[in-house]
Write an enzyme that holds these catalytic residues in place. Structure first.
Site, mmCIF file in Angstrom:
data_model
loop_
_atom_site.group_PDB
_atom_site.id
_atom_site.type_symbol
_atom_site.label_atom_id
_atom_site.label_comp_id
_atom_site.label_asym_id
_atom_site.label_seq_id
_atom_site.Cartn_x
_atom_site.Cartn_y
_atom_site.Cartn_z
ATOM 1 N N GLU C 60 0.812 -1.228 0.000
ATOM 2 C CA GLU C 60 0.000 0.000 0.000
ATOM 3 C C GLU C 60 0.835 1.263 0.000
ATOM 4 O OE1 GLU C 60 -0.612 -2.695 1.778
ATOM 5 O OE2 GLU C 60 -2.626 -3.292 1.168
ATOM 6 N N HIS C 129 -11.671 -4.709 9.587
ATOM 7 C CA HIS C 129 -12.168 -4.463 8.224
ATOM 8 C C HIS C 129 -13.398 -3.559 8.184
ATOM 9 C CE1 HIS C 129 -9.336 -7.333 6.744
ATOM 10 N NE2 HIS C 129 -9.858 -7.369 5.547
HETATM 11 C C1 LIG Z 1 -2.842 -4.764 4.311
HETATM 12 C C2 LIG Z 1 -3.906 -5.497 3.580
HETATM 13 N N1 LIG Z 1 -4.076 -5.286 2.249
HETATM 14 C C3 LIG Z 1 -5.032 -5.937 1.574
HETATM 15 C C4 LIG Z 1 -5.872 -6.821 2.199
HETATM 16 C C5 LIG Z 1 -6.962 -7.577 1.412
HETATM 17 N N2 LIG Z 1 -6.556 -8.996 1.296
HETATM 18 C C6 LIG Z 1 -6.978 -9.909 2.184
HETATM 19 S S1 LIG Z 1 -6.265 -11.411 1.913
HETATM 20 C C7 LIG Z 1 -5.387 -10.842 0.604
HETATM 21 C C8 LIG Z 1 -4.458 -11.775 -0.129
HETATM 22 C C9 LIG Z 1 -3.334 -12.234 0.740
HETATM 23 O O1 LIG Z 1 -2.613 -13.216 0.064
HETATM 24 P P1 LIG Z 1 -1.586 -14.143 0.830
HETATM 25 O O2 LIG Z 1 -0.760 -13.298 1.754
HETATM 26 O O3 LIG Z 1 -0.836 -14.919 -0.177
HETATM 27 O O4 LIG Z 1 -2.462 -15.087 1.754
HETATM 28 P P2 LIG Z 1 -3.558 -16.131 1.254
HETATM 29 O O5 LIG Z 1 -4.870 -15.422 1.264
HETATM 30 O O6 LIG Z 1 -3.161 -16.603 -0.107
HETATM 31 O O7 LIG Z 1 -3.552 -17.241 2.271
HETATM 32 C C10 LIG Z 1 -5.661 -9.495 0.375
HETATM 33 C C11 LIG Z 1 -5.083 -8.704 -0.727
HETATM 34 C C12 LIG Z 1 -5.687 -6.996 3.595
HETATM 35 N N3 LIG Z 1 -6.500 -7.806 4.292
HETATM 36 N N4 LIG Z 1 -4.704 -6.340 4.241
#
Ligand SMILES: Cc1ncc(C[n+]2csc(CCOP(=O)(O)OP(=O)(O)O)c2C)c(N)n1
Ligand SMILES: Cc1ncc(C[n+]2csc(CCOP(=O)(O)OP(=O)(O)O)c2C)c(N)n1
Ligand SMILES: [Mg+2]
Ligand SMILES: [Mg+2]
Lengths: 326, 335, 326, 335
Positions: C60, C129
């Protein structure tokens, strides 16, 4: 009574806190070997060693978040974020972890953490280094926010903050560090109430932190014109001690709130809103505030002075409420 | 589409009991989450629901390599971690139903399972948000002379966040007992690893902090457990942090809101041939450590546990609205 | 008049903006291949290609800062920060760069950047959230803050925001995306004034964004009991259009501000402070507000409902000001 | 105390004019900053003042390797960069005096020198704050098909910030024309590199993003220029970002407020034997490319320029207070 500077008072508080409780430790950028950007923590590294006085890398998000983790893990961390300006980088750890873990875990995980930061303008360090975000912090449920505005409070607020079971953010206005004052022998453990610093009857001047000296100066000037002003020092920015504020408002029937945050969305706005909700019928005049002009703080001295609350502006605001032209 | 390795195979170097314990936990997670999906459809569970289906071997293998006194920090995809850790399924399901009997009193829901007893320091819904906390937990242990490992789970997507960089450096610089467990399921929501990281070898990234690393097949509970065992030993014996990349895959969409349009269905199917449950089951059977009857019995037990949990959650009580602010702060005068 | 959802209106605005100006591009997490977390940007990648619809890593701070740089470099970026919750990680880039480069550079470096984010609670996604920080953003000098609360505004605010030479932050309440509404053929380019959504005479209900539908519902309920309420939609949270707000306050002489940010330090507080400064003598009753209770938003539906502003609370607040018990 | 390499030596591979141009800029920076320190003492300059004394060869060598159309993003220690870039010394000094004639109209002061004409996108006082901006500037050029290098200067301390991690990844992932120039002066305020980074080889850190790297002696203007020349060529020809570590040292305290108690005086003295000015001067003299008279003349010119700048600043006008909010936003209706 002993005389000391706000800086020395803060340092003494750290020394006592570190000596009193082995769970207490300090971490932040240059708090150790450098001696602290504002020399507050000077000498503590030699006295308590590198385990308990920790210089951190430039990683505000990680070391504030680590402070949260250390608090969860049984320690009583004091995390110094050099200035409120850099705390923006760590806000996520404060808002989304420190402030809500107790509640979101159903009471299982309180976060007994103290975060200290210098705040405010007035030293010609320009826009990026002159912010005041006390208003933002004071709007976060789950944390307590303190603003020592006197030497005694600088000495006495840290220890009860560490004893407090929830996160406490302490704002130290950079302009106050050199301020000298008398401090009584006995300590106060009060981190809940506001204080009337100057009793008065005609107008209530509500303020805190770096604006307190300016407001007291304005009160003196007003006295010289026969305007008897009361000065209320909020001390605790969250939760606000409205009993004291409302009592002063009801007594004086006129209120000027003085606050270095930008006018729109200032902490002053919240104080005014509370008074307009609860003491509306007790007022004889509109509510007024003296805040920072809505511009990035400029470097040039005369422009910076023009941007910030000043005694003259406070005096003028009070006069207006009392219908004195002059 | 990324080429997919052959299914995990080979002997399972564990005694029958231990092997079944691993299988049992994987099945418990699978059945629990299938029920969650069902109850989400029924409107009993709301908000975000991130299923771990396909990734079970990671939490099971890694947590079976740790000790009860260790700390766990997880993400919003943490049902499995909570279950393996020993958080009662009843209280987890009650949490997802938003009931007072939930492990977070209904405040947190699926993404925020907390349990002090098993030292589960929460699911965290801010990507990367758990990393600095785990560094601090480990710091507290180091300063208090407690021998304990803090295991921090996070996805590969989190490695792009500044929080990862700052936390790895701090943990390595201060030689803190953190076990960094990267659950690399190849996607961050709809964004494939290669579309979000200039360096897709995650161990290379981690090694740049001077932290030792290991990569393991996250679909093979044996490989996961063995990797975690070695890593936690390194951490526990005071040599500082360790980073393990568990290569895995999620069979379901990112969350219940995800239309899942960004990946090739063939890829998903290919990864299913590497399913952690059926491949492990097959290996155990081949070795004669598991009979079909035993598997069915174990599966029935899991189903029964899930049904009990759902019934418990259903029967749970809502927190009185007057208690909205309960646990916001310590009661006055508390210390 | 055509009927569409707030989401479709937003998407149409993006399509038109991208088609109209080659300098415009969109970047953010999962805005492309995934189609946008709230499906706002669905289809745009196919239509405009990966150069102009860019999926970013989870970074971000960097991609918002890169938006600032791209704006300085001659582009007109639309940066989508998935939700206001994550924008805390990028606040430094917004506060210390986007908002002050024009001023701090003596006018040399304006930042024509648009930042969009979903905001608010109501979907049981729990504390981390469900934040609303419109109050914080609205306190930052140098940026403009918009909160489209109707389908028409969702369609019409993006284009003028992109034409605006300074940073604009657009808040889209996540609860509004599915809202359907009629939109006129002709476009509005108004990103400076508030709008009276329902004329009334007895009490002014001032609100914005996600609270607008709730407030209109409350106004209907009040009408049923013979209370004629006016509903003012702020639309622009910074700078506030106080002419419209004060006119409504003076006409109705009673004001309730409805705002989903936490009560202390809410945007409502600022609106109340302004009224208490400028229209004090025109009021017949104390100022009132309906905000979010000061707790992290809980997951459980009944607790979340209890924490948020609701029509019933607005109705009760209005009744109280009018001295109606019931 | 870190061992110090021998002073830069050897032939200077440049024609006399070019060599003197480099020397002249180093001397201009040195004299300018000595005057700044003096005027700080006199109270004409206030706030934070970060001197570049000792590090001049970095800005001079690097910026002499770039082109007028390139973008520069710097830190709060950027007087040298502004001067070499061609920002008039008058307007820089006027800025530091807080006058309207200053390059930022007196709004920014020492830490915030801006100049659109020379594409200096500011000194930035948030450590790491310039990194994401430089990525965006490069993105704008890439999208507009402009061939231009964006050079971003930052200290080694900034590399611990999440902003560094996120920016490096983004620049590398999108192959953007950013030249990352790390001014490694071994300290971040009072914190030595080894006390803030688990990996002290900064090129190893940068390489973990798949970005090519180079290390150069920051006290040797020739080494700096040659390294920057190669690096900018790589970036300009569309091969993506490049990272150069310039190993240098600051001879003065971090800022005028710094008591400078954290480093060994012997270390400072040892580094002074590697002074960028005197070593380069000696080499030029040895090669017969510079006579003492020429040096004195060039030094006098610099002094004269500095005195003119100080006089200009002194004679400058304060911005009227009514114009406090000038340039906060565009005038109504502007586009
Ligand atoms: C700081 C932040 N940015 C964006 C999000 C929205 N978001 C939630 S899960 C996710 C993907 C995360 O991917 P990863 O770290 O690979 O974990 P996975 O969901 O694949 O287990 C995003 C972009 C968030 N929760 N927190
Ligand atoms: C985000 C942030 N944190 C802390 C500071 C305070 N600070 C200013 S300069 C500095 C040291 C930076 O060191 P380095 O990046 O090596 O640059 P140098 O000063 O050595 O040139 C610090 C800690 C700041 N300005 N910004
Ligand atoms: Mg993933
Ligand atoms: Mg440095």
């Amino acid at each position: 009574m002993t005389r000391m500077s706000y800086r020395e008072a803060m340092r003494q508080a750290h020394r006592e806190a570190l000596a009193a409780d082995p769970r207490v430790f300090l971490m932040g950028e240059d708090v150790g070997l450098y001696g602290g950007t504002y020399a507050v923590t000077k000498g503590l590294l030699d006295e308590f060693g590198p385990q308990r006085v920790r210089d951190t890398p430039l990683s505000e998000l990680a070391f504030v978040g680590a402070g949260v983790g250390a608090a969860l893990g049984g320690m009583r961390p004091i995390v110094e974020v050099m200035t409120v300006n850099f705390s923006l980088l760590a806000l996520d750890a404060i808002v989304n972890t420190a402030a809500l873990y107790r509640h979101m875990s159903g009471g299982q995980f309180p976060v007994p953490l103290v975060i200290r930061m210098a705040t405010g303008a007035g030293r010609q360090v320009a826009a990026q280094h002159s912010h005041s975000f006390e208003n933002w912090y004071a709007s976060i449920p789950g944390i307590r926010v303190l603003a020592p505005g006197t030497v005694a409070d600088a000495r006495d607020m840290l220890v009860p903050a560490l004893a407090h079971p929830d996160p406490v953010v302490i704002f130290e206005h950079a302009q106050l560090y050199n301020m000298e004052g008398e401090v009584p022998e006995e300590r106060s453990a009060d981190i809940r109430s506001a204080a009337v610093r100057r009793p008065g009857s005609m107008v209530s001047l509500v303020t805190y932190g770096g604006s307190l000296p300016k407001t007291l100066e304005a009160a003196e000037a007003l006295a010289a014109e026969g305007i008897d002003a009361e000065v209320v020092d909020l001390r605790v920015l969250r939760p606000l001690d409205m009993d004291t504020v409302l009592a002063s408002a009801r007594k004086c029937r006129r209120v000027v709130v003085v606050d270095e945050t930008w006018r729109s969305g200032s902490l002053a706005a919240e104080v005014m809103a509370r008074i307009a909700e609860s003491a509306f019928y007790d007022l004889d005049a509109p509510l007024a505030r003296v805040c920072t002009e809505e511009v990035p703080i400029p470097y040039a001295k005369h422009l910076e002075d023009a941007a910030l609350p000043q005694p003259a502006k406070i005096v003028a605001a009070a006069r207006t409420l009392l219908g004195r032209s002059r | 589409m990324i080429a997919v390795a052959p299914p995990p195979s080979g002997p399972v170097p564990y005694a029958k009991d231990q092997a079944l314990a691993l299988l049992r936990d994987m099945v418990r997670i699978r059945r629990f989450e299938e029920k969650c999906a069902e109850m989400y459809g029924a409107g009993k569970i709301r908000g975000f629901l991130h299923l771990y289906i396909g990734e079970e071997a990671v939490a099971v293998g890694a947590l079976h390599a740790l000790r009860p006194e260790d700390n766990i920090v997880a993400t919003y995809r943490e049902h499995g971690h909570a279950l393996v850790r020993g958080v009662p399924m009843d209280s987890i399901m009650a949490e997802m139903y938003g009931k007072r009997e939930g492990c977070s009193r209904g405040r947190g829901g699926s993404m925020h399972l907390f349990d002090a007893k098993t030292r589960l320091y929460g699911g965290n819904a801010i990507v990367g948000g758990g990393l600095p906390i785990s560094v601090g937990l480990a710091l507290a242990d180091a300063m208090q002379g407690v021998s304990r490992v803090t295991a921090c789970f996070f996805g590969e997507g989190a490695m792009a966040e500044g929080a990862f960089h700052e936390s790895m450096n701090l943990a390595a610089l201060w030689k803190l007992p953190v076990l960094f467990c990267c659950e690399n399921n190849l996607y961050a929501m709809g964004t494939a690893l290669a579309r979000s990281e200039s360096q897709t070898d995650l161990c290379v990234k981690a090694a740049s902090y001077g932290v030792p690393t290991l990569r393991a097949d996250g679909q093979d509970v044996v490989a996961v457990r063995e990797a975690a065992l070695g890593a936690q030993e390194h951490v526990r014996s005071g040599h500082g942090p360790f980073f393990v990349e568990f290569q895995t895959y999620r069979y379901r969409a990112h969350s219940m809101f995800d239309p899942d349009l960004y990946r090739d269905k063939g890829e998903v199917e290919a990864w299913k041939t590497r399913g952690p449950l059926h491949t492990f089951t097959a290996r155990l059977k081949a070795e004669g450590k598991l009979t079909e009857e035993e598997f069915l019995a174990l599966d029935r037990e899991a189903d029964a546990e899930v049904e009990r949990a759902a019934a418990f959650a259903e029967a749970g009580t809502p927190e009185p609205t007057e208690d909205l602010a309960r646990d916001l702060c310590a009661p006055e005068g508390a210390r």
